[in-house]
Design a protein around this motif. Structure first.
Motif, PDB file in Angstrom:
ATOM      1  N   LYS A 154     -10.281   3.054  19.146  1.00 43.30           N
ATOM      2  CA  LYS A 154     -11.607   3.187  18.515  1.00 43.30           C
ATOM      3  C   LYS A 154     -11.864   4.618  18.078  1.00 43.30           C
ATOM      4  N   ARG A 155     -11.586   5.568  18.978  1.00 39.27           N
ATOM      5  CA  ARG A 155     -11.793   6.986  18.645  1.00 39.27           C
ATOM      6  C   ARG A 155     -10.945   7.399  17.450  1.00 39.27           C
ATOM      7  N   VAL A 156      -9.674   6.944  17.434  1.00 40.35           N
ATOM      8  CA  VAL A 156      -8.791   7.319  16.331  1.00 40.35           C
ATOM      9  C   VAL A 156      -9.334   6.759  15.019  1.00 40.35           C
ATOM     10  N   LEU A 157      -9.714   5.485  15.034  1.00 39.22           N
ATOM     11  CA  LEU A 157     -10.209   4.869  13.800  1.00 39.22           C
ATOM     12  C   LEU A 157     -11.487   5.547  13.340  1.00 39.22           C
ATOM     13  N   ALA A 158     -12.359   5.912  14.298  1.00 36.42           N
ATOM     14  CA  ALA A 158     -13.603   6.583  13.938  1.00 36.42           C
ATOM     15  C   ALA A 158     -13.326   7.957  13.343  1.00 36.42           C
ATOM     16  N   ALA A 159     -12.216   8.573  13.778  1.00 37.95           N
ATOM     17  CA  ALA A 159     -11.932   9.942  13.355  1.00 37.95           C
ATOM     18  C   ALA A 159     -11.273  10.014  11.980  1.00 37.95           C
ATOM     19  N   THR A 160     -10.848   8.858  11.430  1.00 43.54           N
ATOM     20  CA  THR A 160     -10.158   8.906  10.134  1.00 43.54           C
ATOM     21  C   THR A 160     -11.093   8.464   9.009  1.00 43.54           C
ATOM     22  N   ASP A 161     -10.772   8.865   7.786  1.00 42.83           N
ATOM     23  CA  ASP A 161     -11.615   8.444   6.671  1.00 42.83           C
ATOM     24  C   ASP A 161     -11.386   6.961   6.376  1.00 42.83           C
ATOM     25  N   SER A 162     -12.280   6.378   5.588  1.00 41.36           N
ATOM     26  CA  SER A 162     -12.266   4.918   5.487  1.00 41.36           C
ATOM     27  C   SER A 162     -11.015   4.390   4.793  1.00 41.36           C
ATOM     28  N   ALA A 163     -10.424   5.171   3.850  1.00 45.85           N
ATOM     29  CA  ALA A 163      -9.215   4.703   3.171  1.00 45.85           C
ATOM     30  C   ALA A 163      -8.065   4.604   4.188  1.00 45.85           C
ATOM     31  N   THR A 164      -7.882   5.686   4.958  1.00 47.32           N
ATOM     32  CA  THR A 164      -6.830   5.684   5.978  1.00 47.32           C
ATOM     33  C   THR A 164      -7.080   4.557   6.974  1.00 47.32           C
TER      34      THR A 164
ATOM     35  N   SER B 267      -8.549   1.735   6.616  1.00 46.76           N
ATOM     36  CA  SER B 267      -8.216   0.378   6.165  1.00 46.76           C
ATOM     37  C   SER B 267      -6.699   0.205   6.082  1.00 46.76           C
ATOM     38  N   GLN B 268      -5.978   1.297   5.756  1.00 43.48           N
ATOM     39  CA  GLN B 268      -4.509   1.212   5.752  1.00 43.48           C
ATOM     40  C   GLN B 268      -3.967   0.977   7.162  1.00 43.48           C
ATOM     41  N   ILE B 269      -4.566   1.707   8.131  1.00 44.52           N
ATOM     42  CA  ILE B 269      -4.128   1.530   9.522  1.00 44.52           C
ATOM     43  C   ILE B 269      -4.362   0.084   9.954  1.00 44.52           C
ATOM     44  N   ASN B 270      -5.562  -0.403   9.663  1.00 43.44           N
ATOM     45  CA  ASN B 270      -5.885  -1.770  10.054  1.00 43.44           C
ATOM     46  C   ASN B 270      -4.931  -2.771   9.447  1.00 43.44           C
ATOM     47  N   GLN B 271      -4.571  -2.506   8.183  1.00 39.20           N
ATOM     48  CA  GLN B 271      -3.654  -3.420   7.506  1.00 39.20           C
ATOM     49  C   GLN B 271      -2.284  -3.408   8.179  1.00 39.20           C
ATOM     50  N   LEU B 272      -1.779  -2.181   8.451  1.00 38.03           N
ATOM     51  CA  LEU B 272      -0.447  -2.074   9.055  1.00 38.03           C
ATOM     52  C   LEU B 272      -0.413  -2.658  10.456  1.00 38.03           C
ATOM     53  N   LEU B 273      -1.554  -2.514  11.188  1.00 35.81           N
ATOM     54  CA  LEU B 273      -1.595  -3.026  12.555  1.00 35.81           C
ATOM     55  C   LEU B 273      -1.477  -4.548  12.587  1.00 35.81           C
ATOM     56  N   GLN B 274      -1.778  -5.180  11.421  1.00 36.75           N
ATOM     57  CA  GLN B 274      -1.736  -6.635  11.395  1.00 36.75           C
ATOM     58  C   GLN B 274      -0.326  -7.206  11.344  1.00 36.75           C
ATOM     59  N   TYR B 275       0.643  -6.366  10.892  1.00 36.93           N
ATOM     60  CA  TYR B 275       2.004  -6.895  10.839  1.00 36.93           C
ATOM     61  C   TYR B 275       2.512  -7.099  12.256  1.00 36.93           C
ATOM     62  N   PRO B 276       3.083  -8.253  12.535  1.00 39.48           N
ATOM     63  CA  PRO B 276       3.549  -8.517  13.903  1.00 39.48           C
ATOM     64  C   PRO B 276       4.643  -7.540  14.322  1.00 39.48           C
ATOM     65  N   GLU B 277       4.689  -7.232  15.611  1.00 38.27           N
ATOM     66  CA  GLU B 277       5.732  -6.350  16.117  1.00 38.27           C
ATOM     67  C   GLU B 277       7.087  -6.941  15.768  1.00 38.27           C
ATOM     68  N   GLY B 278       8.002  -6.072  15.339  1.00 34.81           N
ATOM     69  CA  GLY B 278       9.334  -6.561  15.014  1.00 34.81           C
ATOM     70  C   GLY B 278       9.451  -7.062  13.589  1.00 34.81           C
TER      71      GLY B 278
END
Lengths: 450, 450
Positions: free
Chosen positions: B107-117, B119-130
């Motif tokens: 939560k802290r990391v996401l709050a600390a980044t700008d909204s473009a980053t 949304s990219q983080i959120n998108q990448l986190l959705q890919y399953p591990e592996g």
């Protein structure tokens, strides 16, 4: 399946002399795939099809081929064609290729190259196999410390040789001493008049030509590198190792470890290309050593044969005891050997490993003993004292197996031996003997057999 | 040793508030080495020393740290400092870091980044591990198909973002469809007015975001790649996988195979960081399964207990027979499993493997039988018929062991199971049972025991 259809089609095209079509088809494939197809072709079609490829593609396909197929091609082409291919190959691929060829072909290759290349090849061939020198390429981008960004960009744009990588350029003094590295990106981003040495990072990792490839792999892994410069004893830059070649070494090392851990002497060639005789040679020594040392267990059983005579039932549980001990020990040995190889554990962690394996063995040993106790009473319907004997032996065996499995590889490492040889087969042999001793001693004590 | 002297010295500097000296020292080290030192520091010194580093170095050190140390640092720094670090990190390193953090820190990391980053983080986190998507980076160089070489060079020089690699640039259409790749070297060597699409190689390897990482590794190895573009279902370029991240996956796969081959369930963490309870959990299931199946051997012995009663001596050779069978089988299984993993063998080669293992088993089996026969007569002084019984059993056991060891992994692969589970422990259990049967049948026949 489809691969063989493709191969038949290619042979058909060759027979009908439809070389243009064959060429168009091969150019539409990735060179690595072409190499795979070529490996399955008969000699005549192989050489004919190799000849229809443009020289750059031919060289790339050639670098992907196994050495036996390379040899078949070289034997079918002219010296001039050979010279063209060698000229197009990356330097390290040429070396890899020459190293595997018989003397006659090496002579032809050397005769087909110009004298500068020939002396470079001869120099590289002198580095012992497995040394940093034997892994390096000579096609890297070298910049002079005093040139400007504008000059450097002109140099890079002007250099007609292929380079294996230009992402990182290496900065040298007029006497060729390695002074640092600079990322191409930083050069492109800097002002035209900046001196290269100002952009260079002087704190770079490097290795010596004679350093061992295991060391090279470690440096690459630890520092997450793509390239690593190689210097001679005076610190002069002589070559660069690229990550793709290190990946191959890593894979070989993992294979070697896996083989050693299972009592197979590592082979040079792939399984299918190794003859049964060679395979047998790689296996027989360990089998003999382990068979002879397994005689110790036989001697123990013979020493206690009165115990067995008076209760043959006990013999029925020897295999289970020995197998479980062997498996428990090999689990520990495997994790410790792999962790040592990856650098997660060092010999100084011996005490931590000991404590951990002891705790694990108490946990797993009790579960196994309890489950087995239930099984012995309910299914095998043996007496309670016999079940106690068996399960107590099982518990002790698991503890000893896990401690041996955990510590022997570390001791081997301390003694500068390869920890991988302390794996399952050897551990099993040791644990077998110890577990039998425990079994018979407990049997004589608990069951009062003498 | 010297590492701990260094750590003491650093703590001393922190205590005396000599931060400039500490900073100078740390900057003289390679970031990977700084990360190693940081892992050993107490919390207070860790955060203070991390703060003295310039942000680019801090980010690089951070990316080398294990997740537990990362967490200790993040808990000690302000949101603003956290934002700076995340901003400096390569995207894939940020994802690796976030994936290991507890929800509060994420939560802290996401709050600390700008909204473009964000949304990219959120998108990448959705890919399953592996999956390929979880391995890729977003920091690659993308060029438009219609730009000229001059424009492209200006783009590359003008792009202020760090890229993980610019050696290969990827060419896309206005709708972001991947159209090919072009080597930076080719761009630099071309005329300024050439269109990028003319330089691009359209025949490039690519993977989908949801493709499995094993597939990614295979593509990298087969085609000797440094970078591999990742496309979505519509063929649009969404990211690039670089070789350094693939190397980590390869290493994990080798570890996983080695563990499975020795009946250990693969763990996520390193040995020292895994608790004894977790280690025990990863081992107990296989131990139980193998212990229970080893009961079959017990049942066989019990079935033949009259044979043993009338000649207890036979029991003495059971361990040797079983161990040698186990070792012979595990050698074959090891080579075949590793060759399957490396792609040197495919299920279609089953017949070749069968023939080869049969030949090898004849060779090794005869040598072992002859040596053992000599030993039995000369050292153990058993009767000739007993020696014949033991050695004939040994010979048959080796043959069966090698054939099982060679074929079972291939059958597993055919059945879409993991061949690695068909390794030594399971083979040993099977071979044990078979070899005992042979032993007792031969004993009753040759020695006329009923």
């Amino acid at each position: 399946m489809s691969k063989f259809i493709t191969i038949d089609a290619l042979c058909q095209l060759v027979e009908e002399k439809q070389f243009a079509a064959a060429r168009a088809f091969l150019l539409a494939c990735n060179p690595a795939d072409v190499a795979e197809l070529f490996s399955e072709l008969p000699d005549a079609a192989l050489v004919l099809l190799f000849r229809v490829l443009p020289k750059e593609v031919a060289a790339e396909v050639f670098s992907h081929l196994d050495s036996d197929v390379q040899q078949r091609i070289v034997e079918g082409i002219t010296d001039k064609e050979l010279a063209t291919i060698v000229d197009e190959l990356f330097f390290d691929d040429t070396i890899d290729f020459i190293e595997e060829m018989p003397a006659g072909i090496v002579k032809r290759v050397l005769a087909a190259t110009d004298s500068a290349t020939r002396s470079q090849i001869n120099q590289l061939l002198q580095y012992p196999e497995g040394s940093a020198g034997s892994l390096m390429t000579l096609e890297f981008m070298e910049l002079r410390r005093d040139e400007t960004v504008a000059e450097a960009i002109a140099d890079i744009r002007g250099s007609r040789d292929k380079k294996e990588t230009i992402e990182t350029c290496f900065v040298t003094s007029p006497t060729k001493l390695l002074e640092g590295s600079v990322a191409l990106q930083d050069i492109l981003l800097a002002d035209d008049s900046t001196k290269i040495i100002e952009l260079a990072d002087p704190e770079i990792c490097k290795v010596g030509t004679l350093d061992d490839e295991e060391q090279v792999v470690e440096v690459f892994k630890k520092y997450d590198l793509y390239t690593l410069p190689v210097v001679d004893r005076e610190g002069r830059l002589v070559g660069v190792i690229t990550l793709d070649d290190v990946v191959d070494v890593m894979e070989e090392q993992a294979t070697e470890d896996i083989y050693k851990m299972n009592a197979v002497s590592p082979a040079d060639d792939s399984y299918l290309k190794t003859s049964a005789l060679t395979l047998a040679k790689h296996r027989i020594v360990w089998l003999l050593v382990l068979m002879i040392s397994a005689s110790i267990t036989g001697a123990i059983i013979r020493r206690f044969d009165e115990v067995l005579s008076s209760m043959v039932l006990l013999a029925a549980y020897i295999p289970q005891l020995m197998d479980t001990g062997g498996n428990a020990g090999s689990q520990s040995a495997t994790m410790v050997i792999r962790s040592l190889a990856l650098g997660d554990i060092a010999p100084k962690d011996a005490l931590v490993v000991l404590r951990k394996e002891f705790a694990v063995s108490l946990l797993t040993g009790s579960v196994l003993a309890v489950v087995n106790f239930g099984k012995l009473l309910l299914f095998d319907r043996v007496g309670v004292l016999v079940a106690v004997t068996i399960c107590a032996s099982l518990f002790c065996t698991v503890i000893i197996a896990k401690i041996c499995g955990g510590l022997l590889p570390i001791i081997a490492q301390k003694l500068k031996m390869d920890p991988a040889i302390m794996a399952s087969p050897l551990i099993t042999t040791i644990v077998d003997a110890v577990s039998l001793m425990i079994y018979f001693v407990l049997a004589t004590t608990i069951l009062h057999i003498h």
